[in-house]
Design a protein around this motif. Structure first.
Motif, PDB file in Angstrom:
ATOM      1  N   LEU A  25      30.714  -2.763   0.779  1.00 17.36           N
ATOM      2  CA  LEU A  25      31.211  -4.042   1.186  1.00 17.36           C
ATOM      3  C   LEU A  25      31.443  -5.122  -0.235  1.00 17.36           C
ATOM      4  N   GLY A  26      31.396  -4.303  -1.223  1.00 20.47           N
ATOM      5  CA  GLY A  26      31.737  -5.264  -2.246  1.00 20.47           C
ATOM      6  C   GLY A  26      30.985  -5.996  -2.918  1.00 20.47           C
ATOM      7  N   GLY A  27      30.036  -6.404  -2.052  1.00 22.06           N
ATOM      8  CA  GLY A  27      28.910  -7.857  -2.437  1.00 22.06           C
ATOM      9  C   GLY A  27      28.479  -7.235  -3.196  1.00 22.06           C
ATOM     10  N   MET A  28      27.347  -8.086  -3.227  1.00 22.22           N
ATOM     11  CA  MET A  28      26.371  -8.147  -4.391  1.00 22.22           C
ATOM     12  C   MET A  28      25.077  -8.920  -4.223  1.00 22.22           C
ATOM     13  N   VAL A  29      23.762  -9.043  -4.108  1.00 18.83           N
ATOM     14  CA  VAL A  29      23.008  -9.154  -3.449  1.00 18.83           C
ATOM     15  C   VAL A  29      22.011  -9.759  -5.326  1.00 18.83           C
ATOM     16  N   THR A  30      21.213 -11.081  -4.954  1.00 17.33           N
ATOM     17  CA  THR A  30      20.928 -11.453  -6.151  1.00 17.33           C
ATOM     18  C   THR A  30      19.517 -12.491  -6.171  1.00 17.33           C
ATOM     19  N   LEU A  31      18.599 -12.467  -6.972  1.00 11.64           N
ATOM     20  CA  LEU A  31      17.562 -12.374  -6.495  1.00 11.64           C
ATOM     21  C   LEU A  31      17.070 -13.077  -7.538  1.00 11.64           C
ATOM     22  N   GLU A  32      16.743 -14.560  -6.841  1.00 12.12           N
ATOM     23  CA  GLU A  32      15.594 -15.562  -7.747  1.00 12.12           C
ATOM     24  C   GLU A  32      14.171 -16.324  -7.708  1.00 12.12           C
ATOM     25  N   LYS A  33      13.732 -16.379  -8.266  1.00 12.83           N
ATOM     26  CA  LYS A  33      12.480 -17.747  -7.749  1.00 12.83           C
ATOM     27  C   LYS A  33      12.565 -18.305  -7.406  1.00 12.83           C
TER      28      LYS A  33
ATOM     29  N   SER B 158       1.122  -1.279  -0.425  1.00 10.54           N
ATOM     30  CA  SER B 158       0.005  -0.002   0.054  1.00 10.54           C
ATOM     31  C   SER B 158       0.812   1.592  -0.309  1.00 10.54           C
ATOM     32  N   ASP B 159      -0.019   2.184  -0.443  1.00  4.18           N
ATOM     33  CA  ASP B 159       0.914   3.547   0.393  1.00  4.18           C
ATOM     34  C   ASP B 159       2.040   3.656   1.084  1.00  4.18           C
ATOM     35  N   LYS B 160       1.191   3.489   1.967  1.00  7.51           N
ATOM     36  CA  LYS B 160       2.312   3.769   3.319  1.00  7.51           C
ATOM     37  C   LYS B 160       3.313   2.926   3.191  1.00  7.51           C
ATOM     38  N   HIS B 161       4.035   2.022   2.469  1.00  9.61           N
ATOM     39  CA  HIS B 161       5.387   1.413   2.235  1.00  9.61           C
ATOM     40  C   HIS B 161       5.682   3.006   1.608  1.00  9.61           C
ATOM     41  N   ARG B 162       6.861   2.824   1.878  1.00 10.25           N
ATOM     42  CA  ARG B 162       7.586   3.167   1.129  1.00 10.25           C
ATOM     43  C   ARG B 162       8.793   3.271   0.108  1.00 10.25           C
ATOM     44  N   GLY B 163       9.045   1.510   0.345  1.00 10.13           N
ATOM     45  CA  GLY B 163      10.009   1.021  -0.756  1.00 10.13           C
ATOM     46  C   GLY B 163      10.996   1.676  -1.060  1.00 10.13           C
ATOM     47  N   ILE B 164      11.426   1.134   0.944  1.00 11.42           N
ATOM     48  CA  ILE B 164      13.622   1.831   0.131  1.00 11.42           C
ATOM     49  C   ILE B 164      13.817   0.727   1.247  1.00 11.42           C
ATOM     50  N   GLY B 165      13.366  -0.360   2.271  1.00 12.56           N
ATOM     51  CA  GLY B 165      14.187  -1.786   2.985  1.00 12.56           C
ATOM     52  C   GLY B 165      15.553  -2.177   1.515  1.00 12.56           C
ATOM     53  N   LEU B 166      15.001  -2.817   0.634  1.00  8.01           N
ATOM     54  CA  LEU B 166      16.046  -3.345   0.235  1.00  8.01           C
ATOM     55  C   LEU B 166      16.599  -2.209  -1.610  1.00  8.01           C
ATOM     56  N   ALA B 167      16.181  -1.355  -1.763  1.00  5.02           N
ATOM     57  CA  ALA B 167      16.917  -0.051  -2.512  1.00  5.02           C
ATOM     58  C   ALA B 167      18.340  -0.455  -1.137  1.00  5.02           C
ATOM     59  N   LEU B 168      18.185   0.307   0.818  1.00  4.56           N
ATOM     60  CA  LEU B 168      19.140   0.530   1.001  1.00  4.56           C
ATOM     61  C   LEU B 168      20.467  -0.941   1.268  1.00  4.56           C
ATOM     62  N   THR B 169      19.530  -1.791   0.939  1.00  3.44           N
ATOM     63  CA  THR B 169      19.826  -3.307   1.322  1.00  3.44           C
ATOM     64  C   THR B 169      21.430  -3.196   0.302  1.00  3.44           C
ATOM     65  N   MET B 170      20.800  -2.661  -0.481  1.00  5.04           N
ATOM     66  CA  MET B 170      21.964  -3.145  -2.039  1.00  5.04           C
ATOM     67  C   MET B 170      23.143  -2.355  -1.470  1.00  5.04           C
ATOM     68  N   LYS B 171      22.625  -0.835  -1.858  1.00 12.50           N
ATOM     69  CA  LYS B 171      23.682  -0.142  -1.551  1.00 12.50           C
ATOM     70  C   LYS B 171      24.672  -0.219  -0.080  1.00 12.50           C
ATOM     71  N   ALA B 172      24.304  -0.956   0.720  1.00 10.83           N
ATOM     72  CA  ALA B 172      25.025  -1.410   2.166  1.00 10.83           C
ATOM     73  C   ALA B 172      25.773  -2.647   1.564  1.00 10.83           C
ATOM     74  N   ILE B 173      25.244  -3.574   0.871  1.00  9.95           N
ATOM     75  CA  ILE B 173      25.984  -4.746   0.428  1.00  9.95           C
ATOM     76  C   ILE B 173      27.101  -4.242  -0.976  1.00  9.95           C
ATOM     77  N   ASN B 174      27.072  -3.905  -1.758  1.00  9.11           N
ATOM     78  CA  ASN B 174      27.867  -2.771  -3.353  1.00  9.11           C
ATOM     79  C   ASN B 174      28.790  -1.551  -2.705  1.00  9.11           C
TER      80      ASN B 174
END
Length: 65
Positions: free
Chosen positions: A31-39, A13-29
């Motif tokens: 550190l020289g790492g990566m986040v991979t998404l799979e089904k 819903s609109d009350k969710h900002r959608g920043i959690g995964l963006a921040l996670t990706m930035k933090a991991i990157n």
């Protein structure tokens, strides 16, 4: 699927900002790492986080705590 890592993207819903995964990706990157998404075979998604092992002394040199 890569848009899931964009800041502001949310399937909730609109009350969710959608920043959690963006921040996670930035933090991991940063550190020289990566986040991979799979089904997942069980349904949903599977996130794989890879972070390289720190070099000896790097934490002290760069001030990580």
């Amino acid at each position: 699927m890569e848009k899931i890592f964009m800041e502001g993207y949310s399937t909730k819903s609109d009350k969710h900002r959608g920043i959690g995964l963006a921040l996670t990706m930035k933090a991991i990157n940063n550190l020289g790492g990566m986040v991979t998404l799979e089904k997942s075979e069980l349904g949903g998604a599977c996130f794989i986080v890879s972070i390289p092992k720190a070099e000896p002394g790097r934490i002290e040199r760069e001030g990580y705590r």
